[in-house]
Design a protein around this motif. Structure first.
Motif, PDB file in Angstrom:
ATOM      1  N   MET A  56     -14.806 -11.243  -5.432  1.00  0.00           N
ATOM      2  CA  MET A  56     -15.266  -9.969  -4.866  1.00  0.00           C
ATOM      3  C   MET A  56     -16.616 -10.119  -4.171  1.00  0.00           C
ATOM      4  N   VAL A  57     -17.514 -10.903  -4.756  1.00  0.00           N
ATOM      5  CA  VAL A  57     -18.824 -11.122  -4.125  1.00  0.00           C
ATOM      6  C   VAL A  57     -18.641 -11.841  -2.794  1.00  0.00           C
ATOM      7  N   LEU A  58     -17.787 -12.853  -2.775  1.00  0.00           N
ATOM      8  CA  LEU A  58     -17.542 -13.590  -1.528  1.00  0.00           C
ATOM      9  C   LEU A  58     -16.913 -12.687  -0.461  1.00  0.00           C
ATOM     10  N   VAL A  59     -15.961 -11.883  -0.864  1.00  0.00           N
ATOM     11  CA  VAL A  59     -15.308 -10.977   0.094  1.00  0.00           C
ATOM     12  C   VAL A  59     -16.289  -9.914   0.580  1.00  0.00           C
ATOM     13  N   ALA A  60     -17.159  -9.426  -0.290  1.00  0.00           N
ATOM     14  CA  ALA A  60     -18.164  -8.444   0.120  1.00  0.00           C
ATOM     15  C   ALA A  60     -19.145  -9.063   1.115  1.00  0.00           C
ATOM     16  N   PRO A  98     -15.896  -4.705  11.620  1.00  0.00           N
ATOM     17  CA  PRO A  98     -15.684  -4.796  10.172  1.00  0.00           C
ATOM     18  C   PRO A  98     -14.234  -5.116   9.812  1.00  0.00           C
ATOM     19  N   SER A  99     -14.103  -5.883   8.764  1.00  0.00           N
ATOM     20  CA  SER A  99     -12.782  -6.267   8.272  1.00  0.00           C
ATOM     21  C   SER A  99     -12.226  -5.156   7.389  1.00  0.00           C
ATOM     22  N   THR A 100     -11.127  -4.558   7.798  1.00  0.00           N
ATOM     23  CA  THR A 100     -10.515  -3.486   7.000  1.00  0.00           C
ATOM     24  C   THR A 100      -9.778  -4.051   5.793  1.00  0.00           C
ATOM     25  N   VAL A 101      -9.302  -5.272   5.911  1.00  0.00           N
ATOM     26  CA  VAL A 101      -8.583  -5.905   4.807  1.00  0.00           C
ATOM     27  C   VAL A 101      -9.518  -6.123   3.623  1.00  0.00           C
ATOM     28  N   SER A 102     -10.735  -6.557   3.904  1.00  0.00           N
ATOM     29  CA  SER A 102     -11.668  -6.824   2.807  1.00  0.00           C
ATOM     30  C   SER A 102     -12.070  -5.535   2.090  1.00  0.00           C
ATOM     31  N   GLU A 103     -12.200  -4.460   2.829  1.00  0.00           N
ATOM     32  CA  GLU A 103     -12.568  -3.189   2.201  1.00  0.00           C
ATOM     33  C   GLU A 103     -11.489  -2.733   1.218  1.00  0.00           C
ATOM     34  N   GLU A 104     -10.250  -2.812   1.635  1.00  0.00           N
ATOM     35  CA  GLU A 104      -9.152  -2.404   0.760  1.00  0.00           C
ATOM     36  C   GLU A 104      -9.010  -3.362  -0.422  1.00  0.00           C
ATOM     37  N   PHE A 105      -9.172  -4.655  -0.159  1.00  0.00           N
ATOM     38  CA  PHE A 105      -9.101  -5.637  -1.245  1.00  0.00           C
ATOM     39  C   PHE A 105     -10.174  -5.350  -2.291  1.00  0.00           C
ATOM     40  N   LEU A 106     -11.396  -5.076  -1.850  1.00  0.00           N
ATOM     41  CA  LEU A 106     -12.483  -4.808  -2.793  1.00  0.00           C
ATOM     42  C   LEU A 106     -12.219  -3.553  -3.621  1.00  0.00           C
ATOM     43  N   GLY A 140       7.931   1.299  -3.883  1.00  0.00           N
ATOM     44  CA  GLY A 140       8.305   1.577  -2.501  1.00  0.00           C
ATOM     45  C   GLY A 140       7.125   1.874  -1.599  1.00  0.00           C
ATOM     46  N   GLN A 141       5.964   2.157  -2.177  1.00  0.00           N
ATOM     47  CA  GLN A 141       4.769   2.410  -1.369  1.00  0.00           C
ATOM     48  C   GLN A 141       4.070   1.085  -1.078  1.00  0.00           C
ATOM     49  N   VAL A 142       3.467   1.004   0.091  1.00  0.00           N
ATOM     50  CA  VAL A 142       2.778  -0.212   0.506  1.00  0.00           C
ATOM     51  C   VAL A 142       1.369   0.164   0.946  1.00  0.00           C
ATOM     52  N   SER A 143       0.383  -0.656   0.600  1.00  0.00           N
ATOM     53  CA  SER A 143      -0.992  -0.380   1.014  1.00  0.00           C
ATOM     54  C   SER A 143      -1.129  -0.544   2.520  1.00  0.00           C
ATOM     55  N   SER A 144      -2.035   0.198   3.092  1.00  0.00           N
ATOM     56  CA  SER A 144      -2.120   0.246   4.555  1.00  0.00           C
ATOM     57  C   SER A 144      -2.655  -1.037   5.183  1.00  0.00           C
ATOM     58  N   ALA A 145      -3.722  -1.595   4.664  1.00  0.00           N
ATOM     59  CA  ALA A 145      -4.330  -2.762   5.313  1.00  0.00           C
ATOM     60  C   ALA A 145      -3.757  -4.081   4.797  1.00  0.00           C
ATOM     61  N   LEU A 146      -3.621  -4.199   3.480  1.00  0.00           N
ATOM     62  CA  LEU A 146      -3.144  -5.455   2.901  1.00  0.00           C
ATOM     63  C   LEU A 146      -1.632  -5.604   2.973  1.00  0.00           C
ATOM     64  N   ILE A 180       0.411  -4.822   0.570  1.00  0.00           N
ATOM     65  CA  ILE A 180       0.964  -5.198  -0.727  1.00  0.00           C
ATOM     66  C   ILE A 180       1.598  -3.971  -1.381  1.00  0.00           C
ATOM     67  N   PRO A 181       2.597  -4.176  -2.229  1.00  0.00           N
ATOM     68  CA  PRO A 181       3.202  -3.038  -2.934  1.00  0.00           C
ATOM     69  C   PRO A 181       2.170  -2.341  -3.822  1.00  0.00           C
ATOM     70  N   MET A 182       2.137  -1.030  -3.773  1.00  0.00           N
ATOM     71  CA  MET A 182       1.163  -0.259  -4.536  1.00  0.00           C
ATOM     72  C   MET A 182       1.376  -0.337  -6.044  1.00  0.00           C
ATOM     73  N   GLU A 183       2.570  -0.718  -6.453  1.00  0.00           N
ATOM     74  CA  GLU A 183       2.781  -0.813  -7.897  1.00  0.00           C
ATOM     75  C   GLU A 183       1.911  -1.896  -8.526  1.00  0.00           C
ATOM     76  N   TYR A 184       1.470  -2.883  -7.720  1.00  0.00           N
ATOM     77  CA  TYR A 184       0.549  -3.903  -8.243  1.00  0.00           C
ATOM     78  C   TYR A 184      -0.777  -3.280  -8.660  1.00  0.00           C
ATOM     79  N   LEU A 185      -1.196  -2.264  -7.956  1.00  0.00           N
ATOM     80  CA  LEU A 185      -2.432  -1.575  -8.305  1.00  0.00           C
ATOM     81  C   LEU A 185      -2.269  -0.853  -9.649  1.00  0.00           C
ATOM     82  N   TYR A 186      -1.150  -0.143  -9.808  1.00  0.00           N
ATOM     83  CA  TYR A 186      -0.928   0.627 -11.034  1.00  0.00           C
ATOM     84  C   TYR A 186      -0.531  -0.247 -12.220  1.00  0.00           C
ATOM     85  N   LEU A 187      -0.159  -1.466 -11.951  1.00  0.00           N
ATOM     86  CA  LEU A 187       0.135  -2.417 -13.022  1.00  0.00           C
ATOM     87  C   LEU A 187      -1.122  -2.694 -13.852  1.00  0.00           C
ATOM     88  N   SER A 188      -2.290  -2.483 -13.251  1.00  0.00           N
ATOM     89  CA  SER A 188      -3.546  -2.701 -13.975  1.00  0.00           C
ATOM     90  C   SER A 188      -3.653  -1.785 -15.195  1.00  0.00           C
TER      91      SER A 188
END
Length: 159
Positions: free
Chosen positions: A20-24, A37-45, A113-119, A121-129
């Motif tokens: 996260m520090v490197l991506v920031a 600005p990189s939109t992918v890094s913002e969403e990843f962070l 079935g939902q996908v993140s806008s910039a990355l 990736i499937p949104m279920e990966y986020l809720y898996l946390s």
């Protein structure tokens, strides 16, 4: 078993923090030096912070480094503190099952079935946390309960 889970969890949280520090830093570089600005890094962070918070909070709970209001519990005699701790652990278990595991499973299912806008990736990966942290919290809570029962057994043998 606790040392293995602690080691894996600590490694994951520290590694994620370094990434996260490197991506920031990359985000700042692209924004101010390249002017684009990189939109992918913002969403990843954003998503990495959620994962870091969920796993890190379970780790802190397992190490008993979480925020706690203990000034009242310290005033109670030690043999009664065990019962207070058992009541607290019971509420923690209730929270784990209802919010993290049950609620996390529902959120995970709703995100299929939902996908993140910039990355992309499937949104279920986020809720898996939620589910992963719930399992970690459950693991640490069971270990805490076992410790409290051992402590109670020792105190009752002394008295």
């Amino acid at each position: 078993m606790r040392k293995i889970v602690d080691g894996i969890t600590a490694f994951l949280t520290c590694s994620l923090m370094v990434v996260m520090v490197l991506v920031a830093c990359w985000q700042v570089f692209t924004r101010f030096v390249l002017g684009s600005p990189s939109t992918v890094s913002e969403e990843f962070l954003r998503y990495a912070l959620i994962w870091l918070t969920m796993i890190g909070s379970a780790y802190a709970y397992g190490k008993k480094k979480h925020l706690a209001v203990i000034f009242v519990a310290r005033k109670i005699p030690e043999k009664h503190q065990i019962f207070v701790n058992l009541i607290v652990e019971t509420f923690v278990l209730l929270f784990i099952f209802v919010i993290l595991i049950f609620g996390g499973t529902k959120a995970y299912q709703n995100a299929v079935g939902q996908v993140s806008s910039a990355l992309g990736i499937p949104m279920e990966y986020l809720y898996l946390s939620l589910i992963v942290s719930g399992v970690l919290f459950l693991f640490y809570s069971v270990l805490n309960l076992a410790e409290y029962f051992k402590k109670h057994k020792k105190l009752s043998q002394i008295n």
